[in-house]
Design a protein around this motif. Structure first.
Motif, PDB file in Angstrom:
ATOM      1  N   PHE A   1       0.512  -1.233  -0.115  1.00  0.00           N
ATOM      2  CA  PHE A   1       0.143  -0.045   0.041  1.00  0.00           C
ATOM      3  C   PHE A   1       0.856   1.351  -0.020  1.00  0.00           C
ATOM      4  O   PHE A   1       1.724   1.288   0.693  1.00  0.00           O
ATOM      5  N   ALA A   2       0.474   2.151  -0.867  1.00  0.00           N
ATOM      6  CA  ALA A   2       1.405   3.669  -0.915  1.00  0.00           C
ATOM      7  C   ALA A   2       1.211   4.193   0.360  1.00  0.00           C
ATOM      8  O   ALA A   2       2.054   5.112   0.630  1.00  0.00           O
ATOM      9  N   GLY A   3       0.139   4.437   0.913  1.00  0.00           N
ATOM     10  CA  GLY A   3       0.105   5.159   2.184  1.00  0.00           C
ATOM     11  C   GLY A   3      -0.993   6.144   1.980  1.00  0.00           C
ATOM     12  O   GLY A   3      -1.616   6.373   1.199  1.00  0.00           O
ATOM     13  N   LEU A   4      -1.551   6.876   3.034  1.00  0.00           N
ATOM     14  CA  LEU A   4      -2.544   7.937   3.241  1.00  0.00           C
ATOM     15  C   LEU A   4      -1.566   9.139   3.522  1.00  0.00           C
ATOM     16  O   LEU A   4      -1.239   9.112   4.800  1.00  0.00           O
ATOM     17  N   LYS A   5      -1.796   9.970   2.456  1.00  0.00           N
ATOM     18  CA  LYS A   5      -1.003  11.280   2.784  1.00  0.00           C
ATOM     19  C   LYS A   5      -1.845  12.194   3.726  1.00  0.00           C
ATOM     20  O   LYS A   5      -0.831  13.197   4.445  1.00  0.00           O
ATOM     21  N   LYS A   6      -3.013  12.345   3.687  1.00  0.00           N
ATOM     22  CA  LYS A   6      -3.949  13.290   4.194  1.00  0.00           C
ATOM     23  C   LYS A   6      -3.851  12.961   5.732  1.00  0.00           C
ATOM     24  O   LYS A   6      -4.421  11.776   5.844  1.00  0.00           O
ATOM     25  N   GLU A   7      -3.591  13.901   6.640  1.00  0.00           N
ATOM     26  CA  GLU A   7      -3.887  13.660   7.971  1.00  0.00           C
ATOM     27  C   GLU A   7      -5.263  13.393   8.434  1.00  0.00           C
ATOM     28  O   GLU A   7      -5.515  12.616   9.365  1.00  0.00           O
ATOM     29  N   GLU A   8      -6.295  13.888   7.885  1.00  0.00           N
ATOM     30  CA  GLU A   8      -7.622  13.690   8.131  1.00  0.00           C
ATOM     31  C   GLU A   8      -8.099  12.229   7.692  1.00  0.00           C
ATOM     32  O   GLU A   8      -8.880  11.612   8.564  1.00  0.00           O
ATOM     33  N   ASP A   9      -7.415  11.815   6.484  1.00  0.00           N
ATOM     34  CA  ASP A   9      -7.747  10.268   6.303  1.00  0.00           C
ATOM     35  C   ASP A   9      -7.065   9.360   7.393  1.00  0.00           C
ATOM     36  O   ASP A   9      -7.596   8.358   7.702  1.00  0.00           O
ATOM     37  N   ARG A  10      -5.735   9.640   7.838  1.00  0.00           N
ATOM     38  CA  ARG A  10      -5.299   8.895   8.492  1.00  0.00           C
ATOM     39  C   ARG A  10      -5.972   8.615   9.983  1.00  0.00           C
ATOM     40  O   ARG A  10      -6.154   7.689  10.569  1.00  0.00           O
ATOM     41  N   ALA A  11      -6.335  10.059  10.470  1.00  0.00           N
ATOM     42  CA  ALA A  11      -6.879  10.224  11.704  1.00  0.00           C
ATOM     43  C   ALA A  11      -8.300   9.169  11.758  1.00  0.00           C
ATOM     44  O   ALA A  11      -8.686   8.614  12.508  1.00  0.00           O
ATOM     45  N   SER A  12      -9.051   9.598  10.561  1.00  0.00           N
ATOM     46  CA  SER A  12     -10.319   9.061  10.443  1.00  0.00           C
ATOM     47  C   SER A  12     -10.259   7.334  10.343  1.00  0.00           C
ATOM     48  O   SER A  12     -11.006   6.610  10.766  1.00  0.00           O
ATOM     49  N   VAL A  13      -9.109   6.887   9.536  1.00  0.00           N
ATOM     50  CA  VAL A  13      -9.221   5.338   9.648  1.00  0.00           C
ATOM     51  C   VAL A  13      -8.671   4.886  11.029  1.00  0.00           C
ATOM     52  O   VAL A  13      -9.175   3.955  11.558  1.00  0.00           O
ATOM     53  N   ILE A  14      -7.806   5.562  11.584  1.00  0.00           N
ATOM     54  CA  ILE A  14      -7.318   5.263  13.068  1.00  0.00           C
ATOM     55  C   ILE A  14      -8.631   4.992  13.938  1.00  0.00           C
ATOM     56  O   ILE A  14      -8.877   4.276  14.830  1.00  0.00           O
ATOM     57  N   LEU A  15      -9.508   5.899  13.975  1.00  0.00           N
ATOM     58  CA  LEU A  15     -10.491   6.236  14.723  1.00  0.00           C
ATOM     59  C   LEU A  15     -11.514   4.821  14.322  1.00  0.00           C
ATOM     60  O   LEU A  15     -12.147   4.405  15.312  1.00  0.00           O
ATOM     61  N   TYR A  16     -11.711   4.712  12.981  1.00  0.00           N
ATOM     62  CA  TYR A  16     -12.472   3.630  12.610  1.00  0.00           C
ATOM     63  C   TYR A  16     -11.917   2.224  13.067  1.00  0.00           C
ATOM     64  O   TYR A  16     -12.776   1.276  13.575  1.00  0.00           O
ATOM     65  N   LEU A  17     -10.612   2.272  12.924  1.00  0.00           N
ATOM     66  CA  LEU A  17      -9.971   0.884  13.521  1.00  0.00           C
ATOM     67  C   LEU A  17     -10.425   0.634  14.992  1.00  0.00           C
ATOM     68  O   LEU A  17     -10.486  -0.249  15.792  1.00  0.00           O
ATOM     69  N   ASN A  18     -10.258   1.838  15.924  1.00  0.00           N
ATOM     70  CA  ASN A  18     -10.445   1.658  17.113  1.00  0.00           C
ATOM     71  C   ASN A  18     -11.726   1.407  17.581  1.00  0.00           C
ATOM     72  O   ASN A  18     -11.945   0.585  18.388  1.00  0.00           O
ATOM     73  N   GLU A  19     -12.770   1.820  16.772  1.00  0.00           N
ATOM     74  CA  GLU A  19     -14.054   1.486  16.866  1.00  0.00           C
ATOM     75  C   GLU A  19     -14.450   0.154  16.704  1.00  0.00           C
ATOM     76  O   GLU A  19     -15.386  -0.355  17.454  1.00  0.00           O
ATOM     77  N   ASN A  20     -13.782  -0.443  15.594  1.00  0.00           N
ATOM     78  CA  ASN A  20     -14.194  -1.886  15.298  1.00  0.00           C
ATOM     79  C   ASN A  20     -13.245  -2.991  16.241  1.00  0.00           C
ATOM     80  O   ASN A  20     -12.071  -3.359  15.712  1.00  0.00           O
ATOM     81  N   SER A  21     -13.545  -3.083  17.538  1.00  0.00           N
ATOM     82  CA  SER A  21     -12.915  -3.625  18.510  1.00  0.00           C
ATOM     83  C   SER A  21     -14.004  -4.006  19.548  1.00  0.00           C
ATOM     84  O   SER A  21     -15.150  -3.576  19.665  1.00  0.00           O
ATOM     85  N   ASP A  22     -13.459  -5.257  20.320  1.00  0.00           N
ATOM     86  CA  ASP A  22     -14.390  -5.740  21.335  1.00  0.00           C
ATOM     87  C   ASP A  22     -14.518  -4.538  22.373  1.00  0.00           C
ATOM     88  O   ASP A  22     -15.241  -4.475  23.206  1.00  0.00           O
ATOM     89  N   ASN A  23     -13.251  -3.909  22.767  1.00  0.00           N
ATOM     90  CA  ASN A  23     -13.200  -2.810  23.837  1.00  0.00           C
ATOM     91  C   ASN A  23     -12.282  -1.546  23.227  1.00  0.00           C
ATOM     92  O   ASN A  23     -11.285  -1.498  23.412  1.00  0.00           O
ATOM     93  N   PRO A  24     -13.092  -0.853  22.376  1.00  0.00           N
ATOM     94  CA  PRO A  24     -12.387   0.295  21.969  1.00  0.00           C
ATOM     95  C   PRO A  24     -11.606   1.143  23.046  1.00  0.00           C
ATOM     96  O   PRO A  24     -12.376   1.325  24.115  1.00  0.00           O
ATOM     97  N   LYS A  25     -10.575   1.893  22.911  1.00  0.00           N
ATOM     98  CA  LYS A  25      -9.782   2.498  23.951  1.00  0.00           C
ATOM     99  C   LYS A  25     -10.458   4.062  23.672  1.00  0.00           C
ATOM    100  O   LYS A  25     -10.738   4.528  22.796  1.00  0.00           O
ATOM    101  N   PRO A  26     -10.156   4.716  25.050  1.00  0.00           N
ATOM    102  CA  PRO A  26     -10.775   6.122  25.071  1.00  0.00           C
ATOM    103  C   PRO A  26      -9.803   6.949  24.343  1.00  0.00           C
ATOM    104  O   PRO A  26      -8.609   6.708  24.433  1.00  0.00           O
ATOM    105  N   LEU A  27     -10.296   7.946  23.654  1.00  0.00           N
ATOM    106  CA  LEU A  27      -9.447   8.873  22.862  1.00  0.00           C
ATOM    107  C   LEU A  27      -8.610   9.599  23.802  1.00  0.00           C
ATOM    108  O   LEU A  27      -8.951   9.944  25.161  1.00  0.00           O
ATOM    109  N   PRO A  28      -7.352   9.758  23.542  1.00  0.00           N
ATOM    110  CA  PRO A  28      -6.465  10.691  24.421  1.00  0.00           C
ATOM    111  C   PRO A  28      -6.918  11.946  24.455  1.00  0.00           C
ATOM    112  O   PRO A  28      -7.555  12.640  23.721  1.00  0.00           O
TER     113      PRO A  28
END
Length: 185
Positions: A158-185
């Protein structure tokens, strides 16, 4: 005799043209040489100024940027809804459901804050297997910028995600898709 006079006249004209061309060439080169002698300029041994260029690799810039990243401000740029849209790029190789299977890439359910390369039924590259960290906010962000540079030798193409908004959104989505989502810092 008329023909001989005509030929002599033509050769005389040709001689005049050739002489004019040669004289012009000699004049141009002569003026150039004479002006070099008259207006001689010596080059200094030391230049008037030097431009110093410090070479920095892209990887060190990315890692330095990640160390200085304010993760709470970074994550505030994204949203889970946008992450779901951006994740469609990832869905070709990764599943994100709790009962999802490994595809070309490992399943990503519960990926946040688990050790890198820890799914037992997936064959990771040696680089990922030997990478002894967990998928923290910072690690995931760095990896999503350009996976091949963040962890050298991994198989992810994968080439990567250059936009900060896209990376932040994917990380939030990955965190949400969990048995136990972590609280945001």
């Amino acid at each position: 005799m008329c023909i001989l006079e005509k030929i002599k006249m033509d050769s005389f004209e040709i001689n005049k043209i050739i002489a004019a061309v040669l004289l012009t060439v000699l004049l141009v080169f002569g003026v150039g040489k004479i002006s070099d002698i008259i207006f001689h300029v010596e080059k200094p041994d030391v230049p008037g100024y030097e431009v110093e260029v410090k070479m920095v690799s892209a990887t060190s810039i990315e890692r330095t940027a990640e160390k200085q990243l304010d993760i709470s401000a970074f994550l505030a740029l994204g949203s889970i809804e946008d992450g779901k849209k951006v994740f469609k790029k990832c869905a070709a190789c990764h599943s994100i459901t709790s009962d999802g299977k490994n595809k070309i890439g490992p399943k990503l359910w519960n990926v946040m804050f688990r050790p890198v390369g820890s799914i037992t039924d997936y064959k990771y590259s040696k680089a990922l297997s030997d990478y002894k960290k967990e998928w923290s906010w910072e690690e995931m962000n760095g990896f999503l910028i350009k996976p091949s540079k963040w962890i050298k030798g991994n198989k992810m193409g994968f080439a990567g995600l250059k936009k900060e908004e896209d990376r932040a959104s994917v990380i939030l989505y990955l965190n949400e898709n969990s048995d136990n989502p972590k609280p945001l810092p």
